[in-house]
Scaffold this active site. Structure first.
Site, mmCIF file in Angstrom:
data_model
loop_
_atom_site.group_PDB
_atom_site.id
_atom_site.type_symbol
_atom_site.label_atom_id
_atom_site.label_comp_id
_atom_site.label_asym_id
_atom_site.label_seq_id
_atom_site.Cartn_x
_atom_site.Cartn_y
_atom_site.Cartn_z
ATOM 1 N N GLN A 51 0.675 -1.089 0.192
ATOM 2 C CA GLN A 51 -0.020 0.150 0.056
ATOM 3 C C GLN A 51 0.834 1.117 0.095
ATOM 4 O O GLN A 51 0.524 2.190 -0.690
ATOM 5 C CB GLN A 51 -0.900 -0.096 1.280
ATOM 6 C CG GLN A 51 -2.045 -1.301 1.205
ATOM 7 C CD GLN A 51 -2.970 -0.884 -0.066
ATOM 8 O OE1 GLN A 51 -3.644 0.163 -0.256
ATOM 9 N NE2 GLN A 51 -3.014 -1.853 -0.933
ATOM 10 N N GLU B 241 -9.826 2.473 5.256
ATOM 11 C CA GLU B 241 -10.234 1.689 3.734
ATOM 12 C C GLU B 241 -10.118 0.305 3.808
ATOM 13 O O GLU B 241 -11.015 -0.355 3.543
ATOM 14 C CB GLU B 241 -9.215 2.561 2.653
ATOM 15 C CG GLU B 241 -9.733 1.986 1.186
ATOM 16 C CD GLU B 241 -8.695 2.518 0.278
ATOM 17 O OE1 GLU B 241 -9.007 2.502 -0.968
ATOM 18 O OE2 GLU B 241 -7.662 2.994 0.555
ATOM 19 N N HIS B 242 -8.799 -0.187 3.800
ATOM 20 C CA HIS B 242 -8.506 -1.771 3.723
ATOM 21 C C HIS B 242 -8.134 -2.078 5.019
ATOM 22 O O HIS B 242 -7.051 -1.498 5.649
ATOM 23 C CB HIS B 242 -7.439 -1.857 2.812
ATOM 24 C CG HIS B 242 -7.474 -1.475 1.583
ATOM 25 N ND1 HIS B 242 -6.825 -0.278 1.005
ATOM 26 C CD2 HIS B 242 -8.259 -1.857 0.474
ATOM 27 C CE1 HIS B 242 -7.301 -0.164 -0.106
ATOM 28 N NE2 HIS B 242 -8.274 -1.233 -0.636
ATOM 29 N N HIS C 212 1.887 3.164 -3.401
ATOM 30 C CA HIS C 212 0.641 3.848 -4.202
ATOM 31 C C HIS C 212 1.003 5.080 -4.303
ATOM 32 O O HIS C 212 0.949 5.735 -5.338
ATOM 33 C CB HIS C 212 -0.482 3.841 -3.440
ATOM 34 C CG HIS C 212 -1.593 2.487 -3.853
ATOM 35 N ND1 HIS C 212 -1.964 2.459 -5.032
ATOM 36 C CD2 HIS C 212 -1.843 1.391 -3.206
ATOM 37 C CE1 HIS C 212 -2.746 1.444 -5.116
ATOM 38 N NE2 HIS C 212 -2.653 0.644 -3.839
ATOM 39 N N ASP D 17 -7.979 -5.657 -4.361
ATOM 40 C CA ASP D 17 -7.539 -4.671 -5.283
ATOM 41 C C ASP D 17 -7.479 -4.822 -6.717
ATOM 42 O O ASP D 17 -8.139 -4.261 -7.751
ATOM 43 C CB ASP D 17 -6.240 -3.936 -5.079
ATOM 44 C CG ASP D 17 -6.277 -2.834 -3.821
ATOM 45 O OD1 ASP D 17 -7.172 -2.652 -3.369
ATOM 46 O OD2 ASP D 17 -5.179 -2.488 -3.339
ATOM 47 N N HIS E 50 -53.288 20.562 4.064
ATOM 48 C CA HIS E 50 -52.813 19.269 4.500
ATOM 49 C C HIS E 50 -53.967 18.732 5.171
ATOM 50 O O HIS E 50 -54.452 17.332 4.852
ATOM 51 C CB HIS E 50 -51.450 18.832 4.929
ATOM 52 C CG HIS E 50 -50.352 19.390 4.210
ATOM 53 N ND1 HIS E 50 -49.928 20.299 3.836
ATOM 54 C CD2 HIS E 50 -49.458 18.247 3.557
ATOM 55 C CE1 HIS E 50 -48.729 20.318 2.983
ATOM 56 N NE2 HIS E 50 -48.629 19.089 2.834
#
Length: 433
Positions: free
Chosen positions: A252, A320-321, A255, A354, A413
């Site tokens: 990761q 996220e992960h 990235h 992924d 109403h």
């Protein structure tokens, strides 16, 4: 955070903070695209990408040429990912259901699951043009039943989309593909131009300009969510293999310098050995410069006193992960509530999600997982409710509705409700009866 923990390495908390200059720049780009359409898109493509295209829409010849550049093995790998993503999301769709039933005599209520009519998906280029990305946004839309799915991706220096990405977009089922990147792509899909159709919803990850553009067009169109750089948190105990932990953190970290690799462990020795293995592993990867900068900027290592403390920390990160590398990974599954996607055990690395296994990799970052999940079939559907009352059923509901209207002071109403009253309704039914 009240858990009993020790930080071996800590960085500042992440947040979605957009540079005011980016906000202003994106606002200008979107305004130009909204007002001048294709001319503005063409100018921004030349300015930011150094590319001139006669037509933004990618032709069949370009798609065929992209396919020809790939080997049979390349085709097989991409097709396998698309097939797995499609199968998983088809199963999702089977579990998203409408219903209708009579809740009381004469009053029937229900819901329908209806796809949005059109969707625009963005596929990022950047440092690593992600080949699995088209499947993650296009396939769920097609499985949901979206009639028209268009896709935008930035051009390479040669003026077209990276071949593997372009092949994947076509195979994933995009109805139209456009070679446009950045905020101008989001604007084109959101507002429409002579070349690019306006869509109902825009999805897919991108850089800070893409993210800010999605934020600014939200309301005019729907979006999936706002996401930042990739994140991973590995939850480890004393049984975890430090070398394996380090490998998955490195995966990761490569990235982007702004990615977030985090380790939470209930065992100090495991945490220290994993951090050491991370640094040792830098010498073995071609992306070491990015991964090392990422760790220095954003890497964290936390030692928790107990597994309960560790779980509290993990849920607070809302990562996220989330990769669980403990002796019994499923033993903590019900206690883990804030994450984009969960990876259970040593044999379930994030890279599978992924790239190939079939779950979606477009996931919430920066604590968005506290209130939202990632892209799924439901991203491209609407839940629409309906109701039908018989004359007798309406008469039963009318006094309740009329009383609420009286309390609100919404007189018209109230009259609308009272127009459905009937003399033959039981006098003890409804408020004040």
């Amino acid at each position: 955070m009240c858990a009993d923990v020790e930080y071996l390495k800590r960085t500042e908390s992440a947040s979605i903070e957009i540079d005011p200059e980016v906000t202003e720049s994106v606002q200008d780009i979107l305004g130009e695209v909204r007002d001048r359409g294709d001319r503005a898109v063409r100018e921004f493509t030349e300015k930011f990408d150094g590319v001139e295209r006669e037509q933004f829409r990618v032709s069949d010849d370009e798609i065929e040429a992209a396919s020809d550049e790939l080997s049979d093995e390349d085709h097989e790998a991409i097709d396998n990912t698309i097939a797995n993503v499609r199968e998983f999301h088809e199963e999702q769709r089977e579990h998203v259901e409408g219903f209708e039933r009579e809740f009381e005599e004469g009053v029937t209520l229900g819901q329908r699951i209806v796809p949005v009519e059109s969707a625009g998906t963005y596929v990022p280029g950047g440092r690593h043009p992600l080949v699995a990305a088209p499947a993650m946004s296009i396939v769920p839309a097609k499985v949901a039943g979206v009639e028209r799915v268009i896709t935008c991706a930035p051009p390479q220096e040669n003026g077209t989309i990276q071949p593997a990405q372009l092949y994947a977009m076509d195979r994933a089922g995009a109805d139209e593909i456009y070679c446009i990147g950045g905020a101008q792509a989001i604007g084109a899909m959101a507002y429409g131009t002579d070349s690019v159709p306006e869509v109902a919803k825009v999805t897919g990850p991108g850089n800070v300009f893409v993210t800010e553009a999605k934020r600014q067009v939200f309301g005019h169109v729907g979006i999936d969510f706002l996401a930042g750089p990739s994140e991973v948190l590995v939850l480890a105990d004393e049984t975890a293999d430090p070398e394996l932990v380090a490998t998955d953190l490195l995966a990761q970290a490569e990235h982007d310098p702004n990615s977030r690799p985090i380790l939470v462990s209930t065992d100090r020795d495991t945490a220290e050995a994993s951090v050491d293995a991370f640094h040792d592993g830098l010498s073995e990867i071609r992306t070491a410069d990015v991964a090392e900068e990422c760790w220095e900027n954003n890497g964290e290592a936390v030692v928790a006193e107990t597994m309960d403390d560790a779980i509290e920390v993990v849920n607070d990160y809302a990562i996220e992960h989330l990769q669980v590398m403990i002796e019994e990974p499923r033993s903590v599954m019900d206690d883990l509530t804030n994450y984009g996607s969960l990876f259970l055990g040593d044999h379930s690395p994030v890279v599978f999600g992924d790239k190939a296994v079939g779950t979606n990799h477009s996931l919430p970052t920066l604590e968005v997982a506290k209130y939202s999940g990632g892209i799924w079939v439901g991203t491209y559907t609407k839940t629409l409710t309906h109701q039908e009352a018989t004359e007798a059923g309406a008469a039963r509901i009318a006094p309740w509705a009329a009383k609420i209207c009286e309390l609100e002071g919404t007189h018209a109403h109230q009259l609308s409700a009272e127009a459905r009253l009937r003399d033959d309704v039981s006098p003890d039914y409804g408020p004040g009866r």
